[in-house]
Design an enzyme around this catalytic site. Structure first.
Site, short mmCIF file in Angstrom:
data_model
loop_
_atom_site.label_atom_id
_atom_site.label_comp_id
_atom_site.label_asym_id
_atom_site.label_seq_id
_atom_site.Cartn_x
_atom_site.Cartn_y
_atom_site.Cartn_z
N GLN A 60 49.48 10.94 101.63
CA GLN A 60 48.25 11.34 101.63
C GLN A 60 47.05 9.91 101.69
OE1 GLN A 60 48.21 13.00 97.95
NE2 GLN A 60 49.45 11.40 96.88
N TYR A 90 40.78 16.54 80.79
CA TYR A 90 41.83 17.23 81.56
C TYR A 90 43.21 16.73 80.88
CZ TYR A 90 45.06 18.11 85.61
OH TYR A 90 45.88 18.50 86.15
N ASP A 115 49.40 9.19 87.90
CA ASP A 115 48.24 8.36 87.38
C ASP A 115 48.82 7.72 86.17
OD1 ASP A 115 47.18 10.31 85.41
OD2 ASP A 115 46.88 11.16 87.50
N ASP A 166 60.50 14.28 95.25
CA ASP A 166 59.94 15.87 95.53
C ASP A 166 60.28 16.74 94.19
OD1 ASP A 166 59.07 18.25 96.31
OD2 ASP A 166 60.77 18.73 97.42
N ASP A 185 50.94 18.72 86.50
CA ASP A 185 49.70 18.02 86.82
C ASP A 185 49.72 17.73 88.29
OD1 ASP A 185 47.51 16.42 86.86
OD2 ASP A 185 48.29 14.85 85.89
N SER A 187 47.86 18.07 92.10
CA SER A 187 46.36 18.14 93.13
C SER A 187 46.32 19.54 93.53
CB SER A 187 46.50 17.19 94.19
OG SER A 187 47.69 17.21 94.84
N1 SPD Z 1 40.43 19.35 92.14
C1 SPD Z 1 41.08 18.37 91.83
C2 SPD Z 1 42.24 18.78 90.62
C3 SPD Z 1 43.15 17.63 90.46
C4 SPD Z 1 44.17 18.02 89.15
N2 SPD Z 1 44.80 16.78 88.88
C5 SPD Z 1 44.42 15.80 88.37
C6 SPD Z 1 45.44 14.70 88.29
C7 SPD Z 1 45.10 13.93 86.99
N3 SPD Z 1 46.20 13.46 86.26
#
Ligand code: SPD
EC number: 2.5.1.16
Length: 316
Positions: A60, A90, A115, A166, A185, A187
């Site tokens: 990415q 979050y 992260d 993976d 966690d 994306s």
């Molecule tokens: N629309 C973005 C969603 C992102 C979710 N993951 C974020 C990672 C933070 N640790």
């Protein structure tokens, strides 16, 4: 890392013209606007003070910029992953909703989360003996360590074992019943995280959990993605024979300003996610960093759904 040497810092003055940042998003006249087919017809914008990093990994596009009002921002394929100002809403919720729902968690697996913010939150629990994390993109870890030390601090806990690879393949190899909790966690389901929203992945998660073990996975926005949420709930009801619940939190820099979580438990000791059995606060937390967002009342309230969402989730 395949590529990604940091490019020279660009000041806001220099971003008057369009900067392509991956995906459909761009920086135009010093404003980052987040566009995606996942939220058609709308885009949240943040004023850019300085672009700190732009690079491309095998998986990415990555970017870090300093914003005017939310601190540093991490962007993957044009989509905001976190900002320094609201990441607590979050990372604390995706971690403490599952971990405060079971007694004395000992072994936890994080899929994604490169992260380190979720690790930072897991590290608060003194009962935990082993924290495994499988992140596909090593560059996310490297960039977080460089630009977000207060988030990537989670990697410093000696209980953490980092696996770059993976998550789907990692989970398939996990012996049955290994973990008390799995936290996904991820994306969004466009790009490298797509498989993490599909049935075979949830089946692997269920196998990796002990009886009465819990999973918490990023599950998008009730304003934008009810169709995705409905599919996930349907899949989870087929697989998780304990409890299946949806919770949500506010994150101002995520699309629509909110994001949800799917919380499920496997058959075994009953888990009532709405009534936390554990409690994490300043005095019980194995950390000198105070919680900013999570508390017992927010935990219970996060399962209250607007009628339109409750209707869809109940019938799924
Ligand atoms: N629309 C973005 C969603 C992102 C979710 N993951 C974020 C990672 C933070 N640790």
């Amino acid at each position: 890392m395949e590529s990604g040497a940091a490019e020279p810092t660009v000041s806001a003055v220099e971003v008057e013209s369009a900067v392509n940042v991956g995906g459909n998003s761009s920086i135009i006249h010093g404003w980052f606007s987040e566009l995606s087919p996942m939220w058609p017809g709308e885009a949240h914008s943040l004023k850019v003070e300085k672009i700190l990093f732009q690079g491309k990994s095998k998986y990415q596009n990555l970017m870090v910029f300093e914003s005017s009002t939310y601190g540093k921002v991490l962007v993957l394929d044009g989509v905001i992953q976190l900002t320094e100002r609201d990441e607590c809403a979050y990372q604390e919720m995706i971690t403490h909703l599952p971990l405060c729902s079971i007694s004395n968690p000992k072994k936890v697996l994080v899929i994604g989360g490169g992260d380190g913010g979720v690790l930072r939150e897991i590290a608060r629990y003194s009962s935990i003996e082993q924290i495994d994390i499988c992140e596909i993109d090593e560059m996310v870890v490297d960039i977080s360590k460089k630009f977000f030390p207060k988030i990537s601090v989670g990697f410093e806990d000696p209980r953490v074992n980092l696996h770059i690879g993976d998550g789907v393949a990692f989970l398939k190899a996990v012996p049955i019943g290994t973990y008390d909790a799995v936290i996904v966690d991820s994306s969004d389901p466009i790009g490298p995280a797509q498989e993490l929203f599909e049935k075979p992945f949830f089946e692997s998660v269920a196998k990796a959990l002990r009886p009465g073990g819990v999973v918490c996975t990023q599950a998008e926005s009730i304003w934008l993605h009810m169709h995705i949420i409905e599919d996930i709930v349907t899949i989870c009801r087929q697989i998780f024979k304990g409890s299946v619940n949806y919770a949500w939190t506010t994150v101002p820099t995520y699309p629509s300003g909110i994001i949800g979580f799917m919380l499920c438990s496997t058959e075994g000791p009953v888990v009532d996610f709405k009534q936390p059995v554990g409690f994490i606060n300043e005095s019980t937390s194995n950390s000198d960093r105070p919680l900013k967002f999570y508390n017992k009342e927010i935990h219970q309230a996060s399962f209250c759904l607007p009628t339109f969402a409750r209707r869809v989730i109940d019938r799924a």
